[in-house]
Scaffold this active site. Structure first.
Site, PDB file in Angstrom:
ATOM      1  N   ARG A 121      -7.644 -46.497  21.690  1.00 59.34           N
ATOM      2  CA  ARG A 121      -6.149 -46.572  22.042  1.00 59.34           C
ATOM      3  C   ARG A 121      -5.280 -47.287  20.932  1.00 59.34           C
ATOM      4  O   ARG A 121      -4.209 -47.795  20.944  1.00 59.34           O
ATOM      5  CB  ARG A 121      -5.897 -47.615  23.047  1.00 59.34           C
ATOM      6  N   LYS A 143       5.345 -40.042  12.826  1.00 64.92           N
ATOM      7  CA  LYS A 143       5.139 -38.777  13.527  1.00 64.92           C
ATOM      8  C   LYS A 143       3.809 -38.148  13.286  1.00 64.92           C
ATOM      9  O   LYS A 143       3.431 -37.879  12.261  1.00 64.92           O
ATOM     10  CB  LYS A 143       6.190 -37.793  13.235  1.00 64.92           C
ATOM     11  N   GLU A 185      12.107 -29.893   1.553  1.00 65.79           N
ATOM     12  CA  GLU A 185      12.385 -30.998   2.414  1.00 65.79           C
ATOM     13  C   GLU A 185      13.326 -32.102   1.722  1.00 65.79           C
ATOM     14  O   GLU A 185      14.202 -32.731   1.997  1.00 65.79           O
ATOM     15  CB  GLU A 185      11.049 -31.669   2.925  1.00 65.79           C
ATOM     16  N   LYS A 227      15.251 -41.169   4.587  1.00 66.15           N
ATOM     17  CA  LYS A 227      14.068 -41.136   5.793  1.00 66.15           C
ATOM     18  C   LYS A 227      13.785 -42.675   6.545  1.00 66.15           C
ATOM     19  O   LYS A 227      13.933 -42.668   7.692  1.00 66.15           O
ATOM     20  CB  LYS A 227      12.819 -40.523   5.581  1.00 66.15           C
ATOM     21  N   GLU A 237      13.460 -40.835  17.815  1.00 71.23           N
ATOM     22  CA  GLU A 237      14.369 -39.572  17.894  1.00 71.23           C
ATOM     23  C   GLU A 237      14.956 -39.489  19.145  1.00 71.23           C
ATOM     24  O   GLU A 237      15.342 -38.628  19.819  1.00 71.23           O
ATOM     25  CB  GLU A 237      13.341 -38.362  17.948  1.00 71.23           C
ATOM     26  N   ARG A 241      17.746 -39.854  14.497  1.00 68.60           N
ATOM     27  CA  ARG A 241      16.495 -39.441  13.881  1.00 68.60           C
ATOM     28  C   ARG A 241      16.511 -37.839  14.114  1.00 68.60           C
ATOM     29  O   ARG A 241      15.940 -37.076  13.217  1.00 68.60           O
ATOM     30  CB  ARG A 241      15.378 -40.160  14.507  1.00 68.60           C
ATOM     31  N   ASN A 245      15.371 -33.057  11.617  1.00 65.06           N
ATOM     32  CA  ASN A 245      15.167 -31.771  11.847  1.00 65.06           C
ATOM     33  C   ASN A 245      16.047 -30.761  11.467  1.00 65.06           C
ATOM     34  O   ASN A 245      15.995 -29.604  11.900  1.00 65.06           O
ATOM     35  CB  ASN A 245      14.822 -31.717  13.339  1.00 65.06           C
ATOM     36  N   HIS A 248      14.673 -27.087  11.134  1.00 70.53           N
ATOM     37  CA  HIS A 248      13.128 -26.880  11.956  1.00 70.53           C
ATOM     38  C   HIS A 248      13.554 -26.323  12.983  1.00 70.53           C
ATOM     39  O   HIS A 248      12.527 -25.469  13.515  1.00 70.53           O
ATOM     40  CB  HIS A 248      12.812 -28.457  12.021  1.00 70.53           C
ATOM     41  N   HIS A 252      10.952 -23.538  12.870  1.00 68.60           N
ATOM     42  CA  HIS A 252       9.469 -23.617  13.683  1.00 68.60           C
ATOM     43  C   HIS A 252       9.260 -22.567  14.437  1.00 68.60           C
ATOM     44  O   HIS A 252       8.191 -21.923  14.821  1.00 68.60           O
ATOM     45  CB  HIS A 252       9.614 -24.961  14.526  1.00 68.60           C
ATOM     46  N   HIS A 267       5.244 -24.044   5.451  1.00 72.95           N
ATOM     47  CA  HIS A 267       6.125 -24.811   6.211  1.00 72.95           C
ATOM     48  C   HIS A 267       7.606 -25.179   5.345  1.00 72.95           C
ATOM     49  O   HIS A 267       8.705 -24.910   6.129  1.00 72.95           O
ATOM     50  CB  HIS A 267       5.750 -26.176   6.698  1.00 72.95           C
TER      51      HIS A 267
END
Length: 368
Positions: A121, A143, A185, A227, A237, A241, A245, A248, A252, A267
């Site tokens: 956990r 993330k 990035e 960031k 997010e 936040r 992206n 993206h 993506h 990427h």
């Protein structure tokens, strides 16, 4: 050495340390966190280059460690590899006082971070990013995720690291294409909220795209500062936040359609292409100027990154639109895009008309 704190009301504060020679000092930084053992999760390529230096440093600081290596590449962000890593942690006998160390690029950081989030956990983990892309983006903010055939990063958790060590020296081992991929990035951070930073990246700082250490260090520091500020304000997010992206949603979708084949499209290359597409779409809708679009395209192209859809392959507009509708930012099936009013002026656009996006994709060269 520069220390950038990351803090927010919903998570324990931690430091991002940026500098040179940090891998050799890693044991000193990690020892206060490692009350028991550490397991280094890495990939087979990085293991052959950097794992020995890390284990030597840990041993010198009195920290025991074992290595779990996965195949290099995006394919390791899978249920199969996640299960294998978790099984090895159980086999080794890790407990809740032990620490996982992610040594590698974004794939390793995402996979190891998710394994740490799930194991008993949740146990502590440390990020030691070895790619520029991971240093400026994926290692900071908590993330963690794996991919599925239906899309990128769709299964994961928010699990903040206890420490991030960004050693500029390890970037010297990267192929040129990986440096350029990470540079996308970096450019993205300027495009989101810092026009002056983008100006520097377009001028003197452009040397970082070809591996200049001084330019890389400054670029990493400023990217992490940006960031860090955003993550501290909005960890999960729910609002601001999402700006991180930029590029993206388009990127993506293209990545998914090429099967996450890094040989075909890395990427960062997808993000660069996506940023250009986001700016062109914004201009199409009268939200930003054609001059800003031209400048973004010129700076991205000068860094050796793609600006046009055709550079990534052939695509069907409806298929890309379907993938975009499945993006994590979509709400109730409606598209959410990160667009911009200009360089350094990104914003979240919700409820975007899918028919307009489809028309735009066809204008970009996708088939109807």
């Amino acid at each position: 050495m520069t220390i950038i704190p990351v803090s927010g009301g919903a998570f324990a504060a931690y430091d991002v340390v940026v500098g040179r020679g940090l891998l050799a000092q890693a044991g000193t930084h990690i020892a206060p966190l490692a009350r028991g053992r550490t397991v280094i999760v890495t990939d087979e390529t990085v293991a052959g280059i950097h794992a020995e230096a890390l284990t030597v440093s840990l041993t010198a600081a009195g920290v025991r460690s074992e290595i779990v290596a996965v195949p290099a590449g995006e394919g390791s962000k899978s249920f199969a590899e996640l299960e294998r890593v978790l099984d090895r942690l159980l086999e080794i006998g890790l407990d809740r006082k032990d620490v996982v160390i992610a040594l590698g690029g974004g794939v390793v950081g995402d996979l190891a971070g998710l394994a740490a989030a799930l194991f008993m956990r949740g146990i502590d983990f440390v990020q030691i990013p070895t790619t520029l892309l991971a240093q400026v983006d994926s290692s900071v903010g908590g993330k963690t995720a794996i991919d599925t055939p239906r899309g990128k990063n769709l299964v994961g958790a928010f699990h903040q690291p206890r420490l991030v060590l960004a050693d500029i020296d390890v970037l010297a081992t990267l192929p040129e294409r990986q440096v350029r991929s990470g540079w996308a990035e970096v450019l993205k951070h300027g495009l989101i909220c810092d026009a002056a930073f983008f100006d520097w990246l377009a001028g003197e700082g452009a040397a970082g795209a070809t591996g200049d250490p001084a330019a890389l260090e400054r670029a990493v520091i400023r990217s992490v500062e940006i960031k860090s500020a955003v993550v501290g304000e909005d960890e999960k997010e729910a609002g601001r936040r999402a700006l991180l992206n930029l590029g993206h949603t388009f990127g993506h979708a293209v990545e998914t359609e090429v099967g996450f084949d890094e040989g075909a499209l890395a990427h960062g290359e997808a993000v660069a292409l996506g940023c250009c597409m986001a700016f062109r779409y914004a201009a199409r809708e009268g939200l930003c100027s054609a001059q800003d679009v031209a400048r973004v395209e010129a700076v991205v192209a000068a860094a050796g990154l793609p600006t046009r859809l055709a550079q990534a392959g052939s695509f069907a507009a409806d298929r890309l639109l379907t993938l975009m509708a499945g993006d994590k930012k979509a709400e109730g099936g409606a598209l959410t895009l990160i667009l911009a009013h200009g360089i350094g002026q990104a914003f979240v656009a919700k409820g975007v008309d899918a028919s307009k996006v489809r028309a735009f994709l066809i204008e970009e060269g996708a088939t109807a």
